[in-house]
Design an enzyme around this catalytic site. Structure first.
Site, PDB file in Angstrom:
ATOM      1  CG  HIS A 397      -1.691   0.969   1.230  1.00 35.85           C
ATOM      2  ND1 HIS A 397      -2.461   1.503  -0.195  1.00 35.85           N
ATOM      3  CD2 HIS A 397      -2.900   0.420   1.637  1.00 35.85           C
ATOM      4  CE1 HIS A 397      -3.974   1.776  -0.276  1.00 35.85           C
ATOM      5  NE2 HIS A 397      -4.478   1.003   1.081  1.00 35.85           N
ATOM      6  CG  ASP A 401      -2.827   5.694  -3.966  1.00 35.98           C
ATOM      7  OD1 ASP A 401      -1.730   4.671  -2.904  1.00 35.98           O
ATOM      8  OD2 ASP A 401      -2.631   6.023  -5.054  1.00 35.98           O
TER       9      ASP A 401
END
Length: 428
Positions: A397, A401
């Site tokens: 992450h 995204d």
């Protein structure tokens, strides 16, 4: 006669230490040049270290599972001539490496005497006892202490019902077998069990544990699961397999998935990448080098299928089979086990509904196809039975995204559900 010190060599790629996996020699053995001395494991692969000289082993250093720094003495040998140690030089303490079972035998307290047989109404059957070493060598899963006690009692463990995890034979199972005169105790499944097995985590299993821990500690994972209709893909796969020539490999789902990834990844360069988080640099690769999570007798390994973008479906299948076989046989080279840019993990028919795979650090993504099942699907005004499979995925992450992860999986889904696109020069 002279003394020769064999030191742990520089194995390369910045390796500073290695783990002793298995010894092939012991004190007193006569060895020849190029004979295997010891197997050591680095972060990359297991390496077989061979003797550079003829000689007799005087001492070995390093216990199985122990870490040895590069340059340290691991074998001392007596050789013809002067050797490589000057006369009068200080010598390390000469200790022979011993199997863990022998060390535990010295440390563990003496086993308690077996309980006296209980009285039974019927004449008990005689206890089956071992008559040869083979009886013990073919024994099922049990801790070393349990095996040792069975050996002392002369009882082959294959006759003892195991009630521990995975059928492990516990001390209580052995006690019950003796107490019953060689028969399983009545209601034995309901008897309290208090045994605790111990297993030192070494070798590949320790490397796997360290790598998984490091990946979860360093990488904030985001998981994404999507359902795909693979009816058309499975029909195409079955037809291609039915009409393939004898020199062509059998197609599984994975070559189709890899080819689909090769078509999609150029539009998502941040996913086909390796993240050096220490330096804060993302290395996006044009070449697609797919790591294949492979279960082997020694544990999980990740051989690499290189340049998937330049391979057709059959070539992907052929190379996939080759690197997986090399990993399972233990013949995979260091180069074949490193350098992947994205990993695929599959449990095959055991794939379950969904998984949350752990990213293969320093990569930023891992893709996991799950089990294919047939289920009713609404298609307009009709309900039909379709073959459906979930694709599980995890992303770093910090780099990817959630929106981009979803876009990537949706693009991959399009190729999987319409496999003709895989073979087109340009997607429609």
């Amino acid at each position: 006669m002279g003394l020769y010190h064999f030191r742990l060599p520089d194995i390369g790629e910045g390796v500073a230490e290695a783990e002793v996996v298995i010894w092939h020699v012991k004190v007193g053995d006569a060895v020849r040049e190029d004979q295997s001395l010891v197997d050591v494991m680095t972060d990359k692969a297991t390496v077989d270290l061979t003797s550079p000289v003829d000689g007799t082993v005087l001492a070995v250093h390093g216990e199985i599972g122990g870490m040895m720094p590069v340059g340290s003495i691991i074998v001392e040998m007596e050789v013809e001539g002067e050797g490589n140690v000057a006369a009068g030089a200080s010598q390390p303490a000469r200790t022979a490496a011993r199997p863990p079972e022998e060390e535990k035998r010295e440390e563990a307290p003496a086993s308690p005497p077996p309980p006296a047989p209980v009285a039974v109404q019927s004449t008990p059957a005689p206890i089956k006892r071992a008559t040869s070493r083979r009886d013990f060598e073919t024994a099922p899963f049990a801790a070393p202490a349990t095996r040792r006690r069975a050996r002392e009692l002369g009882i082959p463990l294959q006759f003892v019902p195991g009630n521990g995890p995975g059928g492990r034979i516990l001390q209580e199972d052995l006690d019950a077998y003796v107490a019953s005169g060689g028969q399983p105790a009545a209601g034995h499944a309901l008897v309290e069990r208090h045994g605790v097995g111990e297993q030192k985590i070494i070798g590949l299993r320790r490397k796997i544990a360290e790598k998984m821990q490091d990946a979860k500690r360093r990488i904030p994972h985001i998981a994404y699961v999507e359902e795909c209709d693979v009816t058309e893909l499975e029909a195409l796969r079955a037809d291609l397999n039915a009409h393939r020539s004898e020199d062509m490999p059998k197609l599984t789902l994975l070559p189709f998935l890899i080819r689909a990834m090769a078509r999609v990844l150029p539009d998502f360069p941040q996913i086909n990448a390796r993240f050096d988080d220490d330096a804060g640099v993302l290395h996006s690769h044009e070449g697609i080098h797919v790591g294949i999570a492979t279960q082997t007798p020694a544990g999980l390994m990740v051989p690499v299928l290189r340049h998937a973008e330049a391979r057709d479906l059959w070539d992907c299948a052929r190379e996939l089979s080759r690197v997986a076989a090399a990993a399972r046989s233990g013949s995979a080279t260091r180069e074949e086990l490193s350098g992947s840019t994205v990993t695929v993990t599959s449990l095959g028919t055991l794939g379950g509904i969904a998984t949350t795979p752990v990213i293969n650090h320093p990569e930023v993504a891992i893709i996991g196809p799950n089990k294919i099942v047939e289920k009713p699907v609404v298609q307009g005004a009709f309900i039909s039975v379709r073959k459906v499979m979930n694709i599980s995925s995890s992303f770093d992450h910090r780099i990817v995204d959630g929106y981009d992860a979803a876009l990537f999986i949706q693009a991959l889904k399009r190729y999987i559900e319409h496999p003709a696109l895989i073979f087109m020069g340009e997607a429609a």
